[in-house]
Design an enzyme around this catalytic site. Structure first.
Site, short mmCIF file in Angstrom:
data_model
loop_
_atom_site.label_atom_id
_atom_site.label_comp_id
_atom_site.label_asym_id
_atom_site.label_seq_id
_atom_site.Cartn_x
_atom_site.Cartn_y
_atom_site.Cartn_z
CE1 TYR A 267 -9.69 -5.06 5.48
CE2 TYR A 267 -8.11 -3.77 6.72
CZ TYR A 267 -8.90 -4.89 6.58
OH TYR A 267 -8.88 -5.85 7.56
CG ASP B 219 -2.16 -0.89 0.95
OD1 ASP B 219 -2.53 -1.06 -0.23
OD2 ASP B 219 -2.73 -1.43 1.91
#
Length: 656
Positions: A398, A314
């Site tokens: 998320y 990420d």
């Protein structure tokens, strides 16, 4: 991140993040001097941090100016090339500009543009029609990074992602309630076109809704379904600080309860802590020079075509600072709060301000210490509180909340809180997923893990430290253990980088100690802090699998390296479409000395996620973290001078 507008570079502390004006200036200087056209897209524009030596020598107002610089990552879309540049804002000129053989992170405009292009692609449309879908306006796609599975994915072969598709039941409905299983795309981000469409067969779309807003949970077609709507028996709970906060903020410098630190922020790492010190009876004692989360890796343990390629970095493939929430839109903290803005860049090189990206507040933290003398009944108790520094990023489906905690007992905590919506798959009626669990009719969550790689540039009472692994061991029976009860704590020093990798061992109560051999406490021992791990896990990849080659940092929980300003990220500078081996395995090849030297401690923590139906349609927070705890750093209990608190009860008119 300033509330007071300061535009002149010279008035800022050398570690302060770039202001919007500085982002703009850096991009403009670079465009003008290098003649860059609109095909050059700006990935990151952030502070190029001055050297540790310059920072530690810096005294505001002594006339010595530290050159203020921006570090810029660029991508030339037309030629498919990438560049790194350093621009001096102080001297208004380009210091360096070089091509790099790497694939920079996916940028915001790419992520947003992919959706439109896919919906016009005839192959994707045909696959959707097979699933009975004719209204494409309700479909959403997320541009998942493509990873590396062989030479065709190499950075030099093009810039790719692998979008996945979901279908909403209507406008404003949960975006991720209905995964379109078996439909996988390969997408070229330079040409902005679909390269390839794989369709592994139709799996029926889940029927049920998965809404989570207060007004939608009473819909009988929702999972879960609450016929009464939200609870009606929750009374107000107020947190008030009538005298204001106990912390002071000057620019980006924070002081609270003897702690002092500087807040940084950048597009890649999000929040950075600098120069953390503790005021011990008037002496400012350093603990950390710099601390940040440098990489995340989220691998999925499901071998099916849709899910085996899910293994995102990420930070290295997107950027957690860029994806930070503005807490204006939904406040996540209680009490008297101080916010800081986060300044990042758009892809033209202009500034983008994330208002209230960072939240600073105090919270009650239960008992700090207590003792009652049972003979006299005399009781002393102190209530603790902690300072919380947090920010939250949304990465597609998320949410990650990143929390630093400063405590009154001299300890520092770090925690990641995971919430949002699990990345899911669809499954036919009556089938049981092999590599995950059902969470709603026809919806399952694949087994997966989340790894977080932290970089802790330690400075325990000075720049030179040594690191020890500490294990508790039972002694064998014999003269040293005549009664069979004896155990010792064995300390093993990591003297070189090649020895300094380890994993947790709760059965030996393993921790790692960072000591300063040059400073002794009043008991004659070196002053130290210990790193106490929390819950943790290792990845389950076979050693030759491609993703684990790229995420070598996750194969050990602890690495120690000698400080090197170029060694910033656990998985290397550019993990996007990288074959692997970069980052920590590369850093330790020099096998540098770690004995009484400038050391960096890298801690990796893994959250193991086998999903539960109770985590649908949005997940209650799941946490993972660690602590840095003083060990012989102080004389006695540092929280002894916390004053007694007043009785916390408000008197009510009914006499209670």
């Amino acid at each position: 991140m300033q509330t007071v507008e300061q535009t002149v570079a010279t008035t800022r502390h050398p570690l302060d993040p770039l202001t919007g004006d500085e982002v703009q200036a850096a991009s403009s200087i670079l465009k003008k001097e290098r003649g860059l056209d609109a095909d050059y897209r700006f990935v990151y524009v952030m502070l190029n941090e001055p050297s540790k030596k310059e920072i530690l020598a810096f005294k505001p107002g002594n006339g010595v100016q530290v050159d203020r610089q921006a570090f810029i990552v660029l991508r030339d879309r037309s030629k498919g090339k990438a560049f790194e540049a350093v621009v001096s804002l102080t001297n208004e000129k380009v210091v360096s500009f070089k091509e790099i053989d790497a694939q920079p992170p996916i940028i915001l405009e790419e992520f947003m543009m992919v959706d439109d292009v896919i919906k016009k692609d005839p192959r994707w449309q045909e696959a959707m029609r097979k699933r009975g879908v004719t209204d494409f306006s309700l479909a959403i796609t997320d541009a998942w990074s493509c990873g590396y599975y062989g030479p065709e994915d190499a950075a030099g072969k093009g810039r790719f992602c692998r979008p996945l598709t979901w279908l909403r039941t209507g406008e404003g409905e949960h975006s991720y309630a209905r995964p379109v299983e078996g439909l996988i795309l390969k997408f070229d981000l330079d040409k902005m076109e679909v390269v390839d469409v794989e369709d592994h067969g139709v799996v029926p779309l889940p029927e049920k809704k998965g809404n989570y807003t207060a007004d939608a949970i009473s819909d009988p077609n929702n999972v879960p379904y609450f016929p009464e709507g939200p609870r009606k028996d929750l009374k107000a709970l107020e947190i008030t600080q009538p005298d204001g906060t106990s912390f002071q903020v000057t620019g980006n410098q924070v002081t609270w309860q003897k702690w002092s630190f500087r807040i940084g922020f950048n597009a890649r790492e999000g929040v950075v802590l600098y120069t953390v010190t503790y005021n011990d009876n008037g002496e400012e004692r350093p603990v950390l020079y710099r601390a940040s989360l440098t990489e995340m890796f989220i691998p999925y343990g499901d071998p099916s075509p849709q899910h085996y390629r899910k293994n995102v970095f990420d930070m290295g493939e997107y950027g957690v600072g860029l994806l930070s929430n503005s807490l204006e839109l939904g406040c996540d903290c209680l009490g008297e709060i101080r916010y800081f803005d986060g300044v990042v860049n758009d892809n033209d090189g202009g500034p983008m301000t994330i208002t209230n990206a960072i939240c600073l507040h105090e919270e009650d933290f239960g008992i700090l210490w207590k003792h009652m003398d049972f003979r006299t009944g005399e009781t002393e108790v102190r209530r603790g509180r902690r300072l919380v520094l947090s920010n939250i990023a949304t990465v597609g489906n998320y949410e990650y909340g990143y929390f630093w905690y400063f405590n009154q007992d001299g300890s520092i905590g770090y925690e990641v809180k995971m919430t949002g919506v699990m990345s899911n798959g669809a499954i036919a009626d009556g089938e049981k997923p092999k590599h995950g669990y059902l969470v709603a009719p026809n919806v399952y969550g694949p087994h997966h893990q989340h790894f977080f790689g932290l970089r802790l540039d330690m400075m325990v009472d000075g720049l030179k430290n040594s690191v020890y692994e500490c294990n508790s061991e039972a002694l064998p029976p014999g003269k040293d253990n005549p009664h069979g009860n004896a155990w010792v704590v064995k300390e093993t020093q990591f003297k070189r980088e090649s020895q300094a990798q380890s994993i947790i061992n709760p059965l030996s109560a393993r921790y790692w100690k960072i000591a300063n051999p040059n400073k002794k406490n009043q008991l004659g021992e070196p002053v130290a802090y210990k790193l106490m791990p929390g819950e943790n896990v290792l990845p389950f990849y076979q050693p030759d699998a491609h993703p684990i080659q790229r995420a070598q940092f996750t194969t050990k929980h602890l690495w120690v390296t000698k400080f090197d300003p170029d060694e910033k990220y656990a998985a290397g500078d550019y993990p996007n479409q990288h074959p692997g081996g970069a980052g920590l395995p590369e850093f330790i090849k020099s096998d540098s000395n770690l004995d009484n030297d400038d050391v960096v401690v890298w801690y990796t923590m893994g959250a193991h996620h086998t999903v539960r139906p109770e985590e649908w349609p949005v997940m209650p927070v799941k946490s993972v973290g660690f602590h840095l705890i003083p060990q012989g750093f102080f004389v006695g209990n540092p929280g002894l001078d916390v004053p007694p608190s007043h009785n916390g009860h408000h008197m009510h008119h009914n006499g209670h």
